[in-house]
Write a protein that holds these residues in place. Sequence first.
Motif, PDB file in Angstrom:
ATOM      1  N   LEU A   1       0.526  -0.633  -0.198  1.00  0.00           N
ATOM      2  CA  LEU A   1       0.556   0.164  -0.057  1.00  0.00           C
ATOM      3  C   LEU A   1       1.284   1.067  -0.039  1.00  0.00           C
ATOM      4  O   LEU A   1       0.614   2.224  -0.887  1.00  0.00           O
ATOM      5  CB  LEU A   1      -0.422  -0.381   1.057  1.00  0.00           C
ATOM      6  CG  LEU A   1      -2.031  -0.831   0.778  1.00  0.00           C
ATOM      7  CD1 LEU A   1      -2.949  -1.433   2.336  1.00  0.00           C
ATOM      8  CD2 LEU A   1      -3.208  -0.553   0.211  1.00  0.00           C
ATOM      9  N   ALA A   2       2.043   1.355   0.418  1.00  0.00           N
ATOM     10  CA  ALA A   2       2.589   2.388   0.809  1.00  0.00           C
ATOM     11  C   ALA A   2       3.550   2.647  -1.123  1.00  0.00           C
ATOM     12  O   ALA A   2       3.853   3.571  -0.715  1.00  0.00           O
ATOM     13  CB  ALA A   2       3.485   2.015   2.151  1.00  0.00           C
ATOM     14  N   GLN A   3       4.071   1.483  -0.841  1.00  0.00           N
ATOM     15  CA  GLN A   3       4.798   1.597  -2.758  1.00  0.00           C
ATOM     16  C   GLN A   3       4.382   1.994  -3.309  1.00  0.00           C
ATOM     17  O   GLN A   3       4.095   2.617  -4.364  1.00  0.00           O
ATOM     18  CB  GLN A   3       5.342  -0.121  -3.079  1.00  0.00           C
ATOM     19  CG  GLN A   3       5.713  -0.282  -3.693  1.00  0.00           C
ATOM     20  CD  GLN A   3       6.087  -1.433  -4.544  1.00  0.00           C
ATOM     21  OE1 GLN A   3       6.444  -2.383  -3.902  1.00  0.00           O
ATOM     22  NE2 GLN A   3       5.719  -2.066  -5.685  1.00  0.00           N
ATOM     23  N   TYR A   4       2.116   1.726  -3.565  1.00  0.00           N
ATOM     24  CA  TYR A   4       1.341   2.594  -4.701  1.00  0.00           C
ATOM     25  C   TYR A   4       0.737   4.004  -3.572  1.00  0.00           C
ATOM     26  O   TYR A   4      -0.013   4.171  -5.029  1.00  0.00           O
ATOM     27  CB  TYR A   4       0.150   1.377  -4.578  1.00  0.00           C
ATOM     28  CG  TYR A   4       0.766   0.001  -5.107  1.00  0.00           C
ATOM     29  CD1 TYR A   4       2.060  -0.472  -6.374  1.00  0.00           C
ATOM     30  CD2 TYR A   4      -0.274  -1.484  -4.620  1.00  0.00           C
ATOM     31  CE1 TYR A   4       2.096  -1.507  -6.484  1.00  0.00           C
ATOM     32  CE2 TYR A   4       0.265  -2.379  -5.165  1.00  0.00           C
ATOM     33  CZ  TYR A   4       1.222  -2.764  -6.155  1.00  0.00           C
ATOM     34  OH  TYR A   4       1.997  -4.135  -6.019  1.00  0.00           O
ATOM     35  N   GLU A   5       1.747   3.996  -2.848  1.00  0.00           N
ATOM     36  CA  GLU A   5       1.135   5.079  -2.213  1.00  0.00           C
ATOM     37  C   GLU A   5      -0.131   5.431  -2.051  1.00  0.00           C
ATOM     38  O   GLU A   5      -1.104   6.614  -2.538  1.00  0.00           O
ATOM     39  CB  GLU A   5       1.705   6.610  -3.487  1.00  0.00           C
ATOM     40  CG  GLU A   5       3.019   6.857  -3.955  1.00  0.00           C
ATOM     41  CD  GLU A   5       3.223   7.594  -4.507  1.00  0.00           C
ATOM     42  OE1 GLU A   5       2.846   8.226  -5.320  1.00  0.00           O
ATOM     43  OE2 GLU A   5       4.403   7.879  -4.576  1.00  0.00           O
TER      44      GLU A   5
END
Length: 193
Positions: free
Chosen positions: A63-67
């Motif tokens: 989720l963090a990687q996909y902002e």
Amino acid sequence: METHEIAESAAVSAWLSAATVHPAASADLWQENPHIPRRLLCGVTFDIVLADRQLIETAYQLLAQYEQPLGPALTFVNLRSAAVLVPPGTTVRWNGLVAASQWSERLPRPACLGTGHAILVPALAPQPTAGHVHWLISPDNEQGIGGAPLLTSPVPLARCLAEARALHTAALRSPLSRVVSVVKAVLPSSERA
């Protein structure tokens, strides 16, 4: 993933206490003793998605990687599970969100709990050695809307949990089965058998 602890703001305290049977008494008790855990009712200000701890940690990394926004999440010290706080009402549509993914018995399907369930959460500033539950990410009113912390959206969460499951399943497979999968992937379909 690091555990984040923040001082409890009045807005977050009000949001948490709204999920109790006696909100005013709960807020007063927590103000007197900010280190005690809280028993919160699901379905009031949030529902919870329960899944394997590794899956939730990997899903949060994705989720963090996909902002995508990351809302509050908990890990349970003596269990292999974790919980993500999602918007109330998610329980009604959760099965539809994860229906497309097939879940093996090794990694059970994530469950969503709402009205009729409760969860014990730690204080936002817990004592260092206290409790069997810890915040993976604690509620933060700085990213909130109208005094309520931002919660993880169920649609990207379901997708990232499925992706995390695929990553963990691939890591659990034996080296030989990985080689067979690679060979099958490169062979034309007529030569596979």
